[in-house]
Design a protein around this motif. Structure first.
Motif: not given
Ligand code: ZN
Ligand code: AOF
Length: 352
Positions: A50, A52, A78, A85, A87
């Motif tokens: 992701h 982040e 998320c 996993p 974030c």
């Molecule tokens: Zn995420």
């Protein structure tokens, strides 16, 4: 004000994932410490890390300590375990002290839970910076994750007087190469391209995206009578089968045995539902005559007008048969752009 500046950059980074992250969102992230950018990241491909995490790793690679930094992210971090996993947990672990978010994640698995997690861990959270831009960027994701029906775009090339072909179905070319280049960009954004059987037989289109790095497309053909199968059995080669995956909706699925996937569905909304079930988040309708059948379900129109006038010819929306102006479906124009010798009108349904 500077929150907006960093969010703008995060949005610009997010856009780099266009067409590569579907059916997941495009997301961008920027890490800032003492008013200085220490890391940037975006979601590069479906299933990958992701945004982040990419920003955090970028800052670490550059040797920065992340503790106390501010994270700008275009979508709520998320809170769930998916292919990646959560974030929110990672942000807390890294000691990021402030998170600025453009929009809440419409994904029911997340939707507010990421924000809650961060706040409970003592992270300062601000939501809604450049929210409209973020929602528009992910208009496909927002619709699909909340309805499981794909985002429907209709693209047409029209003459100035609104025809998509001459009476003898010739439409090459109403618009020039520049406009057709723009269509490639539209294809990049969508997971599926949809046309009718007549377009396949008359134009032999590839229906693919030829921009470098573009993902393969689902090619959807509406062929109630199975004409495409008959055509192939006569020995004709069709370019649409050269790459990607072809899906046919027809009353005669048996004709497509050994050729491609075929479903016995012909009703427009049922077709969209099936595409959604298959995991397709967006469909670009390029066939002129099928556009009318899907206008009711359209989320966006891309109308290219080329510098031609036919006087008579094929009209895309004749099926509507509007008798009174008050019966006409309403739209609002998003923008008008000159593309080569043509111009492109983008519009959304409903007036504003
Ligand atoms: Zn995420
Ligand atoms: C992304 N990229 O940068 C962010 C996402 O299956 P996963 O683990 O990839 O999770 C996908 C969901 O995670 C997605 O639907 C969205 O709600 C959330 N955020 N997804 O693909 C990202 N930040």
């Amino acid at each position: 004000m500077s929150d907006e500046k960093f969010m703008k950059l995060a949005l610009r980074l997010a856009r780099k994932g266009e067409g590569l992250t579907n059916p997941n969102p495009m997301v961008g992230a920027v890490l800032v410490k003492d008013n200085k950018i220490i890391g940037t990241g975006w979601h590069k491909r479906f299933g990958d890390k992701h945004a982040e995490v990419n920003a955090i790793e970028d800052a670490k690679r550059k040797g920065y300590t992340i503790e106390g930094a501010t994270l700008y992210v275009t979508l709520e971090p998320c809170s769930h375990w998916g292919k990646q996993p959560p974030c929110a947990d990672r942000i807390i672990e890294e000691g990021i002290s402030r998170v600025v978010i453009a929009m809440v994640d419409p994904n029911p698995l997340v939707s507010g839970r990421g924000i809650k997690k961060l706040k409970e861990a003592g992270v300062e959270v601000k939501v809604g910076v450049l929210e409209e831009e973020a929602k528009k960027l992910n208009e496909i994701f927002v619709k699909y994750i909340t309805t499981k029906i794909p985002f429907v775009s209709i693209k047409l090339a029209l003459t100035l007087d609104g025809f998509i072909a001459t009476q003898n179905f010739k439409s090459k070319w109403i618009t020039d190469e520049k406009a057709r280049g723009e269509v490639q960009k539209l294809r990049r954004r969508h997971m599926a391209i949809m046309v009718g059987a007549n377009t396949i037989i008359q134009d032999n289109p590839r229906l693919d995206c030829r921009i470098k790095g573009c993902t393969e497309k689902f090619k959807v053909i509406l062929d109630s009578q199975g004409k495409v199968a008959d055509f192939i059995k006569k020995g004709h080669k069709l370019r649409v089968f050269e790459n990607g995956k072809v899906i046919v909706f027809t009353k005669r699925p048996e004709k497509f045995k050994g050729i491609c996937e075929a479903y016995p569905i012909t009703e427009p909304f049922e077709i969209l539902k099936k595409l959604g079930e298959i995991g397709i988040d967006s469909v670009l309708i390029e066939g002129g005559r099928i556009a009318g059948e899907f206008l009711n379900f359209a989320d966006k129109l891309y109308l290219f007008y080329g510098p031609k006038i036919f006087g008579r010819g094929i009209k895309p929306f004749e099926i509507l048969k509007v008798r009174d102006i008050n019966e006409a479906p309403k739209f609002h124009i998003e923008g008008i752009k000159r593309v080569g010798k043509s111009f492109l009108v983008t519009a959304y349904p409903g007036d504003r």
